[in-house]
Design a protein around this motif. Structure first.
Motif, PDB file in Angstrom:
ATOM      1  N   SER A  55      -3.813  -7.729   0.375  1.00  0.00           N
ATOM      2  CA  SER A  55      -4.141  -6.576   1.219  1.00  0.00           C
ATOM      3  C   SER A  55      -2.906  -5.988   1.885  1.00  0.00           C
ATOM      4  O   SER A  55      -2.807  -4.770   2.065  1.00  0.00           O
ATOM      5  CB  SER A  55      -5.161  -6.985   2.289  1.00  0.00           C
ATOM      6  OG  SER A  55      -6.381  -7.389   1.704  1.00  0.00           O
ATOM      7  N   SER A  92     -18.678  -4.415  -0.872  1.00  0.00           N
ATOM      8  CA  SER A  92     -17.273  -4.270  -0.478  1.00  0.00           C
ATOM      9  C   SER A  92     -16.680  -5.646  -0.243  1.00  0.00           C
ATOM     10  O   SER A  92     -17.212  -6.438   0.522  1.00  0.00           O
ATOM     11  CB  SER A  92     -17.142  -3.403   0.776  1.00  0.00           C
ATOM     12  OG  SER A  92     -17.865  -3.954   1.857  1.00  0.00           O
ATOM     13  N   SER A 122     -13.122  -8.495  -0.087  1.00  0.00           N
ATOM     14  CA  SER A 122     -11.720  -8.715   0.261  1.00  0.00           C
ATOM     15  C   SER A 122     -11.155  -9.771  -0.676  1.00  0.00           C
ATOM     16  O   SER A 122     -11.738 -10.842  -0.823  1.00  0.00           O
ATOM     17  CB  SER A 122     -11.578  -9.184   1.711  1.00  0.00           C
ATOM     18  OG  SER A 122     -10.244  -9.581   1.966  1.00  0.00           O
ATOM     19  N   LEU A 145     -11.215  -3.086   4.706  1.00  0.00           N
ATOM     20  CA  LEU A 145     -10.616  -1.763   4.868  1.00  0.00           C
ATOM     21  C   LEU A 145      -9.221  -1.698   4.259  1.00  0.00           C
ATOM     22  O   LEU A 145      -8.767  -0.641   3.819  1.00  0.00           O
ATOM     23  CB  LEU A 145     -10.556  -1.422   6.361  1.00  0.00           C
ATOM     24  CG  LEU A 145     -10.347   0.031   6.784  1.00  0.00           C
ATOM     25  CD1 LEU A 145     -11.521   0.878   6.347  1.00  0.00           C
ATOM     26  CD2 LEU A 145     -10.160   0.114   8.300  1.00  0.00           C
ATOM     27  N   PRO A 198      -7.069  -3.193  -1.734  1.00  0.00           N
ATOM     28  CA  PRO A 198      -6.947  -2.147  -2.762  1.00  0.00           C
ATOM     29  C   PRO A 198      -8.325  -1.751  -3.262  1.00  0.00           C
ATOM     30  O   PRO A 198      -9.212  -2.603  -3.404  1.00  0.00           O
ATOM     31  CB  PRO A 198      -6.121  -2.837  -3.859  1.00  0.00           C
ATOM     32  CG  PRO A 198      -5.401  -3.946  -3.166  1.00  0.00           C
ATOM     33  CD  PRO A 198      -6.295  -4.403  -2.061  1.00  0.00           C
ATOM     34  N   ARG A 199      -8.530  -0.466  -3.512  1.00  0.00           N
ATOM     35  CA  ARG A 199      -9.863   0.032  -3.860  1.00  0.00           C
ATOM     36  C   ARG A 199     -10.455  -0.698  -5.063  1.00  0.00           C
ATOM     37  O   ARG A 199     -11.650  -1.039  -5.056  1.00  0.00           O
ATOM     38  CB  ARG A 199      -9.805   1.531  -4.147  1.00  0.00           C
ATOM     39  CG  ARG A 199     -11.160   2.129  -4.524  1.00  0.00           C
ATOM     40  CD  ARG A 199     -11.086   3.628  -4.676  1.00  0.00           C
ATOM     41  NE  ARG A 199     -10.800   4.261  -3.398  1.00  0.00           N
ATOM     42  CZ  ARG A 199     -11.724   4.572  -2.503  1.00  0.00           C
ATOM     43  NH1 ARG A 199     -12.995   4.260  -2.737  1.00  0.00           N
ATOM     44  NH2 ARG A 199     -11.397   5.156  -1.382  1.00  0.00           N
ATOM     45  N   SER A 200      -9.655  -0.958  -6.084  1.00  0.00           N
ATOM     46  CA  SER A 200     -10.195  -1.601  -7.287  1.00  0.00           C
ATOM     47  C   SER A 200     -10.716  -3.002  -6.984  1.00  0.00           C
ATOM     48  O   SER A 200     -11.710  -3.450  -7.570  1.00  0.00           O
ATOM     49  CB  SER A 200      -9.125  -1.672  -8.369  1.00  0.00           C
ATOM     50  OG  SER A 200      -7.992  -2.411  -7.909  1.00  0.00           O
ATOM     51  N   ARG A 218     -11.611  -3.985  -3.823  1.00  0.00           N
ATOM     52  CA  ARG A 218     -12.641  -3.865  -2.800  1.00  0.00           C
ATOM     53  C   ARG A 218     -14.007  -3.591  -3.428  1.00  0.00           C
ATOM     54  O   ARG A 218     -15.017  -4.140  -3.012  1.00  0.00           O
ATOM     55  CB  ARG A 218     -12.283  -2.754  -1.816  1.00  0.00           C
ATOM     56  CG  ARG A 218     -13.306  -2.582  -0.696  1.00  0.00           C
ATOM     57  CD  ARG A 218     -12.799  -1.667   0.390  1.00  0.00           C
ATOM     58  NE  ARG A 218     -12.664  -0.289  -0.044  1.00  0.00           N
ATOM     59  CZ  ARG A 218     -11.534   0.393  -0.085  1.00  0.00           C
ATOM     60  NH1 ARG A 218     -10.401  -0.192   0.262  1.00  0.00           N
ATOM     61  NH2 ARG A 218     -11.512   1.646  -0.483  1.00  0.00           N
ATOM     62  N   ASP A 219     -14.055  -2.741  -4.415  1.00  0.00           N
ATOM     63  CA  ASP A 219     -15.322  -2.389  -5.056  1.00  0.00           C
ATOM     64  C   ASP A 219     -15.802  -3.471  -6.009  1.00  0.00           C
ATOM     65  O   ASP A 219     -17.004  -3.674  -6.181  1.00  0.00           O
ATOM     66  CB  ASP A 219     -15.183  -1.066  -5.814  1.00  0.00           C
ATOM     67  CG  ASP A 219     -14.898   0.102  -4.884  1.00  0.00           C
ATOM     68  OD1 ASP A 219     -15.181  -0.022  -3.681  1.00  0.00           O
ATOM     69  OD2 ASP A 219     -14.389   1.128  -5.363  1.00  0.00           O
ATOM     70  N   SER A 226     -16.718 -10.844   1.455  1.00  0.00           N
ATOM     71  CA  SER A 226     -17.156  -9.448   1.457  1.00  0.00           C
ATOM     72  C   SER A 226     -17.549  -9.012   2.855  1.00  0.00           C
ATOM     73  O   SER A 226     -17.780  -9.826   3.754  1.00  0.00           O
ATOM     74  CB  SER A 226     -18.330  -9.249   0.499  1.00  0.00           C
ATOM     75  OG  SER A 226     -19.472  -9.951   0.964  1.00  0.00           O
ATOM     76  N   TYR A 280     -14.584  -4.423  10.090  1.00  0.00           N
ATOM     77  CA  TYR A 280     -14.717  -4.575   8.646  1.00  0.00           C
ATOM     78  C   TYR A 280     -14.253  -5.952   8.189  1.00  0.00           C
ATOM     79  O   TYR A 280     -13.763  -6.108   7.077  1.00  0.00           O
ATOM     80  CB  TYR A 280     -13.913  -3.485   7.938  1.00  0.00           C
ATOM     81  CG  TYR A 280     -14.403  -2.084   8.228  1.00  0.00           C
ATOM     82  CD1 TYR A 280     -15.334  -1.472   7.404  1.00  0.00           C
ATOM     83  CD2 TYR A 280     -13.942  -1.383   9.346  1.00  0.00           C
ATOM     84  CE1 TYR A 280     -15.794  -0.198   7.670  1.00  0.00           C
ATOM     85  CE2 TYR A 280     -14.396  -0.100   9.622  1.00  0.00           C
ATOM     86  CZ  TYR A 280     -15.319   0.486   8.793  1.00  0.00           C
ATOM     87  OH  TYR A 280     -15.788   1.753   9.063  1.00  0.00           O
TER      88      TYR A 280
END
Length: 444
Positions: free
Chosen positions: A91, A206, A208, A215, A218-220, A222-223, A275, A422
C-alpha cells in the motif's frame, strides 16, 4: 527568529493542532484500555496538541525550548514514512514518499530557522528525537489490522472442477416460486407480491493486500479478481453451481417441500483475506408496506427496518454477536456510526442457528434460518465501529424514506462497514459454510 520563519511555523503548528483535534473528534471511541485504538484515537492527539501549544507559547519567550519541540515534528514525519514503507510494503510502496517529503521540508525549515539556538548539551533534544521517532513508528503500526478472528470449519470442500462448464448464464426456474440467476449466485423467491433475493456466496468487495486501510491499496488489488461462474449440474429439483476468483465456491440449492428451500454455500480461502467490505450473505426484500424483522434470540420483539442516511444523519440499525455470546440489536447515533443505542438483546450460543422472520406489518413474508453464521463469526472488536461492537454484523435498512421501499440485509463474519474509516479486518484461510433454510409460507 525572522518574521517569515515565524509565519511558516505558525501555519505548521496550527495545521497539526487542527488535524489532531479532527482525528480525536472523528475516530471511533469506546475502546478498552488494552486496545491500541484507545491510545491511538483517544489519547495520542493530546500530546500532539500539547507540543503545539508549548512550542507556540515558547516561540519568543524560550526559543531554545521551542526549537527542541519543533524538531519533534519533522522527525515524527520522517520516522512514520520509513515505518509505513516496511509495515505496509504494498500500500505504501510509493505513498511513503509523501510523508517523507513533508518531513524533509519541515526539517529544512527547522535547520534554517532554529538550529543555532538549540541546546544539544542538555541531552533533551536527543530525548525528543527518540520519543518523536517512536511516535512516528507507532502511528502506522496502530493502523495495521489485527490477527484474523473468523473461525472457518474443518470441513473438506469438493473439487469444483468436477462440475461441467455451463453453457449459459440464463436464469433457471427450479420450482414455481424459486428462480436462480447462476451468473450472480442469486436465488429469488416469490410469495404473492413479496420478493426475496438471497446471495449466499462469500464475496469480498474491497480488500487490503497488507492489512492497511483499503483506501491506500492499489485499485487492482483492492477490488480483487472477479468471481466467475465456472460449473453447473442441474437435477430435478436441485442445482449445483461453482464459482472461482482467487478462491473457490460451491452453491447447492434444493427444494425440500412445497414451502421450503435449502441453500448451502461453501467457500475455500487459500490464504487469509483482509477486507473493509464483504458479504457472507446478502438479502433483498421488496413488496412490503412496512417491514419488520424478528431475530430468534429475541422472538417477542419485532424490529422495524427503517431507512438511514450516509455519511451522516438518520441512523442505521444493525445486529451483532459479542464475545459473551449475546446477540444485540442496536441503532447508531448518526448513520452507521456510534455511540450505539441498544434496542434488544438475547442469548445466541456459537452452536445455535440464527433465524430471521421477515414480516409485512404482522404478516409473515419469509423465514430464513442460518445454521453456521454464529459459529464462524469474528467477535474481535471492530477498529472502525468502537463502543464494544465486534467485526461481525448484520446491517439492515430500507433503500428509501418510504416504508414500502426495497430493503437490504447484509451479513458479514468480519468487516468494517459500521463506523468510521477504511481499516481492514481478516478472514482466516479455510473453508466457510453457509447453510440456509428458506421458508415461504405464501407460495404463489
Amino acid at each position: 527568529m525572522k518574521p517569515v520563519y515565524k509565519m511558516f511555523w505558525l501555519i505548521i503548528l496550527t495545521a497539526h493542532a487542527t488535524v489532531a483535534i479532527a482525528w480525536w473528534w472523528e475516530q471511533p471511541g469506546g475502546f478498552p484500555l488494552r486496545d491500541v485504538h484507545f491510545w491511538g484515537n483517544e489519547i495520542a492527539p493530546w500530546p500532539i496538541i500539547a507540543v503545539v501549544i508549548f512550542a507556540r507559547l515558547s516561540l519568543t519567550r524560550r526559543p531554545s525550548m521551542s526549537a527542541t519541540l519543533l524538531l519533534s515534528i519533522p522527525v515524527a514525519w520522517i520516522a512514520a514514512s520509513v515505518a509505513s514503507r516496511f509495515i505496509f510494503p504494498i500500500s505504501f510502496s510509493v505513498l511513503w514518499m509523501g510523508p517523507m517529503l513533508v518531513g524533509l521540508m519541515i526539517l529544512v525549515l527547522w535547520f534554517f530557522s532554529t538550529r543555532w539556538i538549540i541546546r544539544w548539551r542538555t541531552g533533551i533534544p536527543l530525548l525528543v528525537i527518540l520519543l518523536s521517532s517512536g511516535i512516528g513508528i507507532l502511528a502506522p503500526l496502530s493502523q495495521h489490522a489485527g490477527a484474523v478472528a473468523t473461525i472457518p470449519t474443518k470441513l473438506m470442500m469438493p473439487e469444483i472442477d468436477k462440475l461441467p462448464i455451463p453453457e449459459s448464464q440464463r436464469s433457471i426456474q427450479i420450482s414455481h416460486d424459486v428462480q436462480v440467476q447462476p451468473g450472480s449466485a442469486l436465488v429469488n423467491f416469490t410469495a404473492g407480491r413479496y420478493m426475496l433475493g438471497v446471495q449466499p456466496v462469500l464475496d469480498f468487495v474491497s480488500r487490503s493486500p497488507d492489512r492497511c486501510w483499503v483506501l491506500f491499496a492499489p485499485r487492482s488489488l483492492r477490488d480483487g479478481p472477479d468471481q466467475k461462474f465456472t460449473g453447473m449440474i442441474r437435477g430435478n429439483d436441485s442445482l449445483d453451481l461453482a464459482y472461482r476468483s482467487d478462491f473457490e465456491s460451491l452453491l447447492h440449492i434444493s427444494t425440500d417441500a412445497q414451502t421450503t428451500t435449502s441453500i448451502e454455500s461453501m467457500s475455500r480461502l487459500n490464504a487469509d483475506i483482509y477486507s473493509h467490505l464483504n458479504t457472507y450473505c446478502e438479502l433483498t426484500i421488496t413488496g412490503h408496506h412496512r417491514l419488520f424483522v424478528i431475530f430468534s434470540p429475541c422472538p417477542q420483539t419485532p424490529i422495524e427496518v427503517t431507512s438511514m442516511e450516509y455519511p451522516s444523519g438518520k441512523p442505521e440499525r444493525l445486529a451483532y454477536l459479542d464475545a459473551s455470546e449475546m446477540f444485540r440489536v442496536v441503532e447508531g447515533s448518526s448513520a452507521e456510526k456510534g455511540p450505539y443505542h441498544e434496542l434488544i438483546h438475547g442469548k445466541l450460543s456459537r452452536s445455535d442457528a440464527l433465524t430471521m422472520s421477515l414480516l409485512d406489518n404482522q404478516q409473515l413474508m419469509f423465514r430464513l434460518t442460518f445454521a453456521d453464521w454464529a459459529a464462524q463469526a469474528s467477535v474481535a472488536l471492530s477498529p472502525t465501529a468502537g463502543f464494544g461492537l465486534p467485526e461481525n454484523a448484520i446491517e439492515f435498512s430500507l433503500n428509501g424514506a418510504n416504508p414500502s421501499s426495497s430493503a437490504g440485509i447484509y451479513m458479514t463474519l468480519a468487516a468494517t462497514s459500521a463506523g468510521r474509516g477504511y481499516a481492514s479486518v481478516g478472514h482466516a484461510a479455510g473453508v466457510y459454510r453457509n447453510r440456509i433454510i428458506v421458508e415461504n409460507p405464501n407460495p404463489k
